[in-house]
Design a protein around this motif. Structure first.
Motif, mmCIF file in Angstrom:
data_model
loop_
_atom_site.group_PDB
_atom_site.id
_atom_site.type_symbol
_atom_site.label_atom_id
_atom_site.label_comp_id
_atom_site.label_asym_id
_atom_site.label_seq_id
_atom_site.Cartn_x
_atom_site.Cartn_y
_atom_site.Cartn_z
ATOM 1 N N ASP A 150 54.303 104.409 -19.900
ATOM 2 C CA ASP A 150 55.084 103.327 -19.292
ATOM 3 C C ASP A 150 55.104 103.508 -17.782
ATOM 4 O O ASP A 150 55.663 104.483 -17.272
ATOM 5 N N MET A 151 54.497 102.547 -17.078
ATOM 6 C CA MET A 151 54.469 102.566 -15.620
ATOM 7 C C MET A 151 55.122 101.304 -15.060
ATOM 8 O O MET A 151 54.826 100.886 -13.953
ATOM 9 N N SER A 152 56.015 100.718 -15.837
ATOM 10 C CA SER A 152 56.636 99.458 -15.432
ATOM 11 C C SER A 152 57.794 99.658 -14.461
ATOM 12 O O SER A 152 58.285 98.696 -13.873
ATOM 13 N N GLY A 153 58.242 100.901 -14.314
ATOM 14 C CA GLY A 153 59.329 101.205 -13.391
ATOM 15 C C GLY A 153 58.921 102.310 -12.432
ATOM 16 O O GLY A 153 57.742 102.622 -12.277
ATOM 17 N N GLY A 154 59.881 102.918 -11.782
ATOM 18 C CA GLY A 154 59.576 103.976 -10.825
ATOM 19 C C GLY A 154 59.087 105.247 -11.483
ATOM 20 O O GLY A 154 58.166 105.903 -11.006
ATOM 21 N N GLU A 155 59.709 105.594 -12.610
ATOM 22 C CA GLU A 155 59.355 106.824 -13.313
ATOM 23 C C GLU A 155 58.239 106.575 -14.317
ATOM 24 O O GLU A 155 58.214 105.539 -14.991
#
Length: 210
Positions: A184-189
């Motif tokens: 998951d790269m949809s947020g900062g982490e």
């Protein structure tokens, strides 16, 4: 659900063309990838994608990943940053699903109401041929009844969902027989949501120096 005849077909040009036509017209097709067999529909057609859940007897709030056959399609359906580009360069095509912020062209139903979408670029000649023939990103989930083991060959697909879909493209035994790694790269982490053939160490190694 009314039962229909399900044909197991070899991946000839004619049958690949038929698979693409069925997907474009809102139907479902089962096809091989390097991980497991997938059950695919037009990923931009909500009505078609609803059929996947019906066939699999799967809760509708779960997201579907979109399978692509070129990098241009990814740009049309998701927001791509430098981190994602690094993973694409290293692992696509391959047994990896990358979750990115989605663009509005992707129906909310397909992503389970989330503002992100899983992208899969399979490393399988038959899968890529089917996707190219469809001319659309193909929403797919493993071609089994929900809760059962994902199928590794056409016969296992037939035992799961035969009578519910028109065709299964038989590309032989899947190379790995386990689902793709999901990052998951949809947020900062960056989060590893499912471990598969590509390891967590390989993913973070590819993302060094960004």
């Amino acid at each position: 659900m009314k039962l229909i005849e399900t044909k197991i077909l070899k991946p000839s040009p004619e049958n690949i063309g038929l698979a693409g036509k069925i997907i474009r017209e809102g139907g479902l097709v089962a096809f091989p990838t390097e991980t497991v067999y997938g059950l695919g529909a037009d990923g931009l057609d909500e009505i078609a994608c609803r059929k996947i859940f019906e066939v699999k007897e799967r809760p509708a709030e779960k997201a579907l990943s979109l399978h692509v056959a070129d990098f241009e399609t990814i740009e049309k359906i998701a927001e791509v940053d430098r981190r994602a580009e690094k993973l694409f360069k290293k692992f696509f095509p391959g047994a990896l699903t990358v979750i990115l912020p989605k663009k509005n062209i992707v129906p909310d139903f397909v992503t389970g109401g989330l503002k992100s979408v899983g992208i899969r670029f399979p490393d399988n000649e038959t899968a890529l041929a089917v996707i190219k023939s469809a001319g659309k990103p193909v929403a797919a989930s493993s071609a089994n009844i929900s809760g059962k083991m994902p199928p590794k060959n056409a016969e296992e697909v037939f035992r799961n969902i035969g009578g519910k879909i028109p065709i299964i493209i038989d590309g032989g035994e899947c190379k790995f027989g386990e689902s793709s790694t999901v990052v998951d790269m949809s947020g900062g982490e960056i989060k590893i949501l499912r471990r598969g053939t590509i390891t967590e160490e390989e993913i973070f190694s590819a993302l060094k120096n960004i």
